[in-house]
Design an enzyme around this catalytic site. Structure first.
Site, PDB file in Angstrom:
ATOM      1  N   GLY A 157      42.501  -8.710 -62.561  1.00 58.78           N
ATOM      2  CA  GLY A 157      42.934  -7.225 -61.755  1.00 58.78           C
ATOM      3  C   GLY A 157      43.308  -6.832 -60.386  1.00 58.78           C
ATOM      4  N   HIS A 158      43.019  -8.707 -59.589  1.00 62.24           N
ATOM      5  CA  HIS A 158      43.018  -8.578 -58.414  1.00 62.24           C
ATOM      6  C   HIS A 158      44.362  -8.593 -58.122  1.00 62.24           C
ATOM      7  CE1 HIS A 158      39.004 -10.137 -58.544  1.00 62.24           C
ATOM      8  NE2 HIS A 158      38.134  -9.493 -57.435  1.00 62.24           N
ATOM      9  N   SER A 166      36.646  -7.954 -65.365  1.00 62.93           N
ATOM     10  CA  SER A 166      35.317  -7.960 -63.970  1.00 62.93           C
ATOM     11  C   SER A 166      35.305  -9.128 -63.369  1.00 62.93           C
ATOM     12  CB  SER A 166      34.950  -7.449 -63.664  1.00 62.93           C
ATOM     13  OG  SER A 166      33.813  -6.910 -63.547  1.00 62.93           O
ATOM     14  N   GLY A 202      36.794 -12.400 -53.952  1.00 59.87           N
ATOM     15  CA  GLY A 202      36.857 -14.209 -54.626  1.00 59.87           C
ATOM     16  C   GLY A 202      36.514 -13.333 -56.792  1.00 59.87           C
TER      17      GLY A 202
HETATM   18  P1  AMP Z   1      36.268  -7.043 -55.809  1.00 59.24           P
HETATM   19  O1  AMP Z   1      36.146  -8.424 -55.871  1.00 59.24           O
HETATM   20  O2  AMP Z   1      35.078  -7.096 -57.371  1.00 59.24           O
HETATM   21  O3  AMP Z   1      35.209  -6.361 -54.786  1.00 59.24           O
HETATM   22  O4  AMP Z   1      37.202  -6.538 -56.167  1.00 59.24           O
HETATM   23  C1  AMP Z   1      38.632  -6.508 -55.710  1.00 59.24           C
HETATM   24  C2  AMP Z   1      39.388  -5.419 -55.185  1.00 59.24           C
HETATM   25  O5  AMP Z   1      40.171  -5.233 -56.515  1.00 59.24           O
HETATM   26  C3  AMP Z   1      38.879  -4.137 -55.965  1.00 59.24           C
HETATM   27  O6  AMP Z   1      39.463  -2.925 -55.259  1.00 59.24           O
HETATM   28  C4  AMP Z   1      38.645  -3.306 -56.736  1.00 59.24           C
HETATM   29  O7  AMP Z   1      38.854  -2.285 -57.667  1.00 59.24           O
HETATM   30  C5  AMP Z   1      39.791  -4.289 -57.686  1.00 59.24           C
HETATM   31  N1  AMP Z   1      39.879  -4.688 -59.212  1.00 59.24           N
HETATM   32  C6  AMP Z   1      38.580  -5.533 -60.261  1.00 59.24           C
HETATM   33  N2  AMP Z   1      39.041  -5.166 -61.483  1.00 59.24           N
HETATM   34  C7  AMP Z   1      40.307  -4.302 -61.424  1.00 59.24           C
HETATM   35  C8  AMP Z   1      40.918  -4.385 -62.624  1.00 59.24           C
HETATM   36  N3  AMP Z   1      40.593  -4.984 -63.264  1.00 59.24           N
HETATM   37  N4  AMP Z   1      42.407  -4.205 -62.529  1.00 59.24           N
HETATM   38  C9  AMP Z   1      42.454  -3.570 -60.682  1.00 59.24           C
HETATM   39  N5  AMP Z   1      41.809  -3.619 -59.733  1.00 59.24           N
HETATM   40  C10 AMP Z   1      40.302  -4.008 -59.606  1.00 59.24           C
END
Ligand code: AMP
Length: 283
Positions: A36-37, A186, A31
């Site tokens: 990025g997500h 992030s 969440g």
């Molecule tokens: P998280 O919610 O932080 O667990 O991330 C979920 C997914 O989003 C993971 O596969 C991460 O690698 C990806 N992710 C997070 N930040 C980025 C970004 N800046 N660009 C591309 N993918 C991302």
């Protein structure tokens, strides 16, 4: 868009799609969604008929002194993003659903991949990720799953887990989405103060300079990377690691071979916020 909470509900939803002959592209997230997500959702849609997103802050991947309780939780906003991105199903399990049995054991040979980078700095982190992603893959049984290069080591470990546990799915890695000034997007960027946010892109700048130096012929980069870390420390960053690693084994590389591809990866703290970033490059 369907929002489902239980395992039965998500399975029923997936089975219904499969009966219609549709494929499912899965994007696991914690969440606090950002660009990025969203790029992963778009990527999943390119490879599958319907996108399924899970939103679950997985307690198992946080260390005792990490930010589990303060991790941003923005479900309403996240659901609006999902709706806007035409996500088909959002799975929002809770701890009872994911770990209600109390059994949290998973044995998987990730030691070699888990020694350096975040695996070295955050004990238990990738075990927690492999555990939850393995469970999520069993629950959802997607055709395709998309992860970000931002967490490159995570991708390699999940790749290994998929092989060892014989999951029948295709793994896809999506590139890193960045803010205009270069900072990798992030969920944790939300912790940065205004001053820290202004400083944060310096890390990626330094990493790009390091790659430049290597591509200009510097094949033993250790000293140069130390200089960059020193410069970052002088600006107020607290360095965790910065190094060149092999793309498959995630092991540090001291002497680079010309024309080979490597990973430059770094982690720093800015105040209390941990930032990670990486660049895949050819030497
Ligand atoms: P998280 O919610 O932080 O667990 O991330 C979920 C997914 O989003 C993971 O596969 C991460 O690698 C990806 N992710 C997070 N930040 C980025 C970004 N800046 N660009 C591309 N993918 C991302």
């Amino acid at each position: 868009m369907k929002i489902v909470k239980t395992i039965d509900e998500v399975r029923d939803a997936v089975k219904e799609l499969q009966r219609e002959g549709k494929t499912v592209g899965f994007v696991p997230t914690m969440g606090a969604l950002h660009g990025g997500h969203l790029s992963l959702f778009r990527r999943a849609r390119k490879h599958a008929d319907v996108v399924l997103v899970s939103i679950y802050v997985n307690p198992e991947q946080f260390g005792p002194n990490e930010d589990f309780s303060s991790y941003p939780r923005t479900l309403e906003r996240d659901l609006a993003f999902c709706e806007q991105e035409e996500v088909g199903i959002v799975f929002t399990p809770d701890d009872e659903i994911m770990y209600g049995s109390g059994k949290k054991y998973l044995s998987i040979e990730i030691d070699e991949l888990n020694t350096y980078l975040d695996g070295g700095s955050r004990p238990g982190y990738f075990q927690g990720i492999a555990l939850v992603v393995n469970k999520l893959f069993n629950i959802v049984q997607p055709d395709v799953a998309v992860f970000g290069q931002k967490d490159y080591q995570q991708f390699q470990i999940i790749h290994q887990m998929v092989k060892e546990f014989n999951h029948d799915l295709e793994l896809i890695m999506a590139p890193i989405e960045r803010a205009e000034d270069g900072l990798a997007l992030s969920s944790r960027n939300a912790y940065l103060s205004e001053v820290e946010r202004a400083l944060a892109p310096e890390m990626f700048q330094r990493m790009k300079e390091a790659v430049n130096d290597i591509q200009n012929g510097l094949l033993e980069p250790e000293e140069m990377l130390k200089q960059h870390q020193k410069a970052l420390a002088e600006k107020g960053f607290k360095n965790d690691y910065l190094g060149v690693f092999s793309l498959e084994k995630m092991a540090p590389v001291q002497t680079l071979e010309k024309g080979k591809r490597y990973l430059l990866a770094g982690a720093v703290y800015l105040g209390k916020t941990r930032l990670i970033d990486n660049i895949i490059f050819e030497s």
